[in-house]
Design an enzyme around this catalytic site. Structure first.
Site, short mmCIF file in Angstrom:
data_model
loop_
_atom_site.label_atom_id
_atom_site.label_comp_id
_atom_site.label_asym_id
_atom_site.label_seq_id
_atom_site.Cartn_x
_atom_site.Cartn_y
_atom_site.Cartn_z
N LEU A 1 0.78 -1.24 0.00
CA LEU A 1 0.00 0.00 0.00
C LEU A 1 0.81 1.28 0.00
O LEU A 1 0.24 2.37 -0.11
CB LEU A 1 -0.96 -0.01 1.20
CG LEU A 1 -1.91 -1.20 1.24
CD1 LEU A 1 -2.90 -1.07 2.39
CD2 LEU A 1 -2.65 -1.35 -0.09
N ASN B 1 2.92 -4.27 -10.35
CA ASN B 1 1.86 -4.25 -9.34
C ASN B 1 0.59 -4.86 -9.94
O ASN B 1 0.42 -4.90 -11.17
CB ASN B 1 1.57 -2.79 -8.94
CG ASN B 1 0.48 -2.68 -7.88
OD1 ASN B 1 0.45 -3.45 -6.92
ND2 ASN B 1 -0.42 -1.72 -8.06
N HIS C 1 -3.66 -4.45 -9.57
CA HIS C 1 -4.69 -3.55 -9.05
C HIS C 1 -6.07 -4.15 -9.35
O HIS C 1 -6.30 -4.63 -10.46
CB HIS C 1 -4.56 -2.17 -9.72
CG HIS C 1 -5.50 -1.17 -9.15
ND1 HIS C 1 -5.24 -0.50 -7.98
CD2 HIS C 1 -6.71 -0.74 -9.57
CE1 HIS C 1 -6.25 0.31 -7.70
NE2 HIS C 1 -7.16 0.18 -8.66
N ASP D 1 -0.64 3.74 -9.37
CA ASP D 1 -1.43 3.11 -10.44
C ASP D 1 -1.26 3.74 -11.82
O ASP D 1 -2.17 3.68 -12.65
CB ASP D 1 -2.94 3.13 -10.08
CG ASP D 1 -3.20 2.50 -8.73
OD1 ASP D 1 -2.53 1.49 -8.43
OD2 ASP D 1 -4.07 2.99 -8.00
C1 GAR Z 1 -5.42 -7.39 -4.23
O1 GAR Z 1 -6.76 -7.44 -4.64
C2 GAR Z 1 -4.66 -6.35 -5.02
O2 GAR Z 1 -5.13 -6.20 -6.32
C3 GAR Z 1 -4.93 -5.12 -4.20
O3 GAR Z 1 -4.85 -5.54 -2.87
C4 GAR Z 1 -5.34 -6.87 -2.79
C5 GAR Z 1 -4.38 -7.67 -1.93
O4 GAR Z 1 -4.91 -8.93 -1.64
N1 GAR Z 1 -3.99 -4.10 -4.51
C6 GAR Z 1 -4.34 -2.81 -4.59
O5 GAR Z 1 -5.45 -2.42 -4.35
C7 GAR Z 1 -3.21 -1.86 -5.00
N2 GAR Z 1 -3.72 -0.55 -5.25
P1 GAR Z 1 -3.97 -10.09 -1.10
O6 GAR Z 1 -3.20 -9.53 0.10
O7 GAR Z 1 -4.91 -11.15 -0.66
O8 GAR Z 1 -3.07 -10.51 -2.21
#
Ligand code: GAR
Length: 192
Positions: free
Chosen positions: A86, A103, A105, A146
């Site tokens: 994050l 990354n 998203h 992003d």
């Molecule tokens: C995922 O859905 C990813 O796409 C998102 O966080 C989640 C993490 O899930 N990332 C973002 O939103 C980045 N801006 P996880 O910890 O279960 O992999």
């Protein structure tokens, strides 16, 4: 010699888990390190389960020192994968790994991206906007949230009556399906 990946994650790490599973038996690529800004992140447990070393850092270390870069270079890391991480990546780290940080998203960028748009916030926004499809974007990382060049996008349908959990589930299924294979394709192309 195997190519070596470091994963940055801040939370649960379900994508990190899929990457660890995917490369566990690979002969030429391995997940060598998991890094997090969150000492309570479940991703640390997942790394332990796979006997992958981890490193917890704070804002001072990340933004005001070169320690993370030194660690990555000392461990001969070739490629960096953000998986639910994050914090913004500092310029010195981007410069140390040009074209080698990606990354994922949980939306079809450029919609529903930018600061504060992560995890469930994104799914809430997608639902609130009344979208009839959602999706994922895998992209290169630059110094803005992003905004790096897109590598891959995939969509899913949002049906009438889908709740937040359902939308999140559909998105996660897509992420888990595509992230490991896209990472593999990219890492195979880079020189050690
Ligand atoms: C995922 O859905 C990813 O796409 C998102 O966080 C989640 C993490 O899930 N990332 C973002 O939103 C980045 N801006 P996880 O910890 O279960 O992999």
């Amino acid at each position: 010699m195997k190519k070596r990946i470091a994963i940055f994650a801040s939370g649960s790490g379900s994508n990190a888990q899929k990457l660890m599973e995917h490369f566990k038996r690979s002969n030429d690529i391995e997940i060598s390190l998991v890094l997090t800004n969150n000492a309570d992140a479940y991703v640390l447990q997942r790394a332990d389960n796979f006997e992958i070393p981890s490193h917890i850092f704070d804002k001072q270390e990340f933004y005001k020192t070169e320690e993370i870069i030194d660690l990555l270079k000392n461990l001969d890391i070739d490629f960096i994968v953000l998986a639910g991480f994050l914090w913004l990546i500092p310029q010195n780290l981007i410069a140390a790994y040009p074209g080698r940080i990606i990354n994922i998203h949980p939306a079809i960028l450029p919609k529903f991206g930018g600061k504060g748009m992560y995890g469930d916030h994104v799914h809430h926004a997608v639902m609130a906007a009344g979208e009839n499809e959602g999706g994922i974007t895998i992209h290169y990382v630059d110094e803005n949230y992003d905004e790096g060049e897109y590598i891959y996008q995939a969509k899913y349908k949002i049906d009438k009556g889908d709740n937040l959990e359902m939308v999140k589930f559909k998105g996660q299924q897509l992420e888990h399906l595509h992230y490991p294979r896209i990472v593999e394709t990219l890492v195979k192309k880079i020189k050690k």
